[in-house]
Design a protein around this motif. Structure first.
Motif, mmCIF file in Angstrom:
data_model
loop_
_atom_site.group_PDB
_atom_site.id
_atom_site.type_symbol
_atom_site.label_atom_id
_atom_site.label_comp_id
_atom_site.label_asym_id
_atom_site.label_seq_id
_atom_site.Cartn_x
_atom_site.Cartn_y
_atom_site.Cartn_z
ATOM 1 N N CYS A 1 26.527 -33.530 70.483
ATOM 2 C CA CYS A 1 26.618 -32.380 69.580
ATOM 3 C C CYS A 1 28.020 -31.791 69.659
ATOM 4 O O CYS A 1 28.506 -31.473 70.741
ATOM 5 C CB CYS A 1 25.589 -31.328 69.972
ATOM 6 S SG CYS A 1 25.777 -29.787 69.088
ATOM 7 N N CYS B 1 27.876 -27.839 70.980
ATOM 8 C CA CYS B 1 27.609 -27.426 72.363
ATOM 9 C C CYS B 1 27.996 -28.490 73.375
ATOM 10 O O CYS B 1 28.000 -28.208 74.575
ATOM 11 C CB CYS B 1 26.148 -27.025 72.540
ATOM 12 S SG CYS B 1 24.986 -28.393 72.530
ATOM 13 N N HIS C 1 21.481 -30.258 65.671
ATOM 14 C CA HIS C 1 20.973 -30.271 67.043
ATOM 15 C C HIS C 1 19.719 -29.402 67.086
ATOM 16 O O HIS C 1 19.703 -28.311 67.646
ATOM 17 C CB HIS C 1 22.053 -29.743 67.998
ATOM 18 C CG HIS C 1 21.756 -30.043 69.433
ATOM 19 N ND1 HIS C 1 22.551 -29.616 70.470
ATOM 20 C CD2 HIS C 1 20.739 -30.744 70.014
ATOM 21 C CE1 HIS C 1 22.024 -30.020 71.618
ATOM 22 N NE2 HIS C 1 20.933 -30.703 71.371
ATOM 23 N N CYS D 1 21.006 -26.482 70.490
ATOM 24 C CA CYS D 1 21.688 -25.244 70.114
ATOM 25 C C CYS D 1 21.437 -24.862 68.661
ATOM 26 O O CYS D 1 21.785 -23.765 68.236
ATOM 27 C CB CYS D 1 23.182 -25.367 70.388
ATOM 28 S SG CYS D 1 24.053 -26.457 69.254
HETATM 29 ZN ZN LIG Z 1 24.255 -28.552 70.239
#
Ligand SMILES: [Zn+2]
Lengths: 110, 199
Positions: free
Chosen positions: A6, A9, A58, A62
């Motif tokens: 991701c 994050c 995601h 997140c």
């Molecule tokens: Zn993420």
């Protein structure tokens, strides 16, 4: 198995923690556009065997959207990059060109 | 004053390779805003009594803590009875700056999985690398447990604290119990020195 990182994050996980959001870098045609443009925006998608740019979310993590460049045949992931952009970053393109000499970026996604 | 009731009345099961128990209610406040802003960091740290964690981290002590939920979201944990006033304190500390605080305590269920084989139980259910060298106490992970969203962190080397939506509390308890059923140890992770496990 597809393993993605991701961009928002930094978590790396297999694809079940994410959700695919379809082809990246579409140009939106809204009210006032021609029927052909609108149809293209709504329905017409690339389905390449090889290098492809996609949106992913995601979803179990997140919650943020990001972009992924990957090979649809080998599942090799070339990289992830920010959702807040209209085009893939140049260094990512260069890296893909390096690995796939006969691939050229389609003009329409430019 | 109404009496808070957790989803499963804090049921527990200790018959398997790790102990599973519901441990609510826990005060939980979602705090969203610019996590780099000093007004937000100061307010959160002062009110929670722990530092704002680094991305993907969780700082907790006893029943207070802060977990990093996303690039613009923190979870502030406190005793259940203090959640309401904690929201007020946060809002006051943030003042005219922009951030939002919401008490989400009643929307969640909290579980604990503990024992030397707790890592194995969690690893059976989530797509997270739980190798002791990779996932350590203090790290925080939002992910899924089998088919539902959940988040967890380790309070020590053999204890996971987990939260999920209240509506799936029974599912999470059941799936944890199945993953922890006796005789189901895989032996994938090396036990720490001196540890022995009931497999
Ligand atoms: Zn993420």
């Amino acid at each position: 198995m597809l393993v993605l990182t991701c961009h928002a994050c930094g978590v790396t996980a297999e694809e079940t923690e994410f959700h695919a959001g379809g082809e990246a870098h579409l140009k939106r045609f809204g009210p006032g556009s021609s029927e052909t443009d609108f149809e293209g925006y709504l329905f017409m998608r690339d389905n390449p065997k090889g290098v492809h740019f996609e949106r992913w979310r995601h979803v179990y993590g997140c919650g943020k959207w990001f972009h992924v460049a990957r090979d649809t045949m080998t599942l090799e992931v070339f990289g992830s990059y920010s959702a807040q952009t209209y085009t893939p970053p140049d260094d990512l393109i260069a890296q893909i060109e390096d690995k796939r000499p006969d691939w050229t970026r389609k003009a329409a996604t430019a | 004053m109404s009496e808070p009731v957790t989803a499963l009345n804090n049921t527990s099961d200790a018959t398997g390779i790790a102990a599973v128990s519901e441990i609510g209610p826990v005060g939980m406040i979602t705090l969203r805003g610019d996590l780099n802003a000093s007004y937000l960091r100061k307010a959160a740290a002062q009110i929670a009594g722990v530092d704002v964690p680094a991305p993907l981290g969780c700082n907790s002590s006893d029943n207070r803590g802060i977990a990093w939920m996303s690039p613009d979201e923190l979870l502030v944990m406190c005793p259940y009875a203090e959640a309401g006033e904690t929201v007020e304190k946060l809002e006051k500390a943030i003042g005219s700056n922009f951030a939002t605080a919401a008490n989400v305590s009643d929307g969640r269920a909290v579980f604990r999985v503990s024992g030397p084989l707790a890592r194995e139980v969690m690893a059976k259910l989530s797509p997270v690398d739980l190798d002791p060298a990779i996932f350590k106490p203090g790290m925080f992970r939002r992910t899924r447990l089998a088919q539902v969203p959940a988040a967890f962190w380790m309070t020590d080397d053999e204890t996971f604290q987990i939260f999920c939506f209240r509506s799936v509390a029974q599912y999470v308890f059941d799936v944890l119990k199945v993953a922890a059923q006796s005789g189901s140890a895989v032996g994938h992770f090396p036990l720490a020195e001196g540890q022995s496990a009931n497999t």
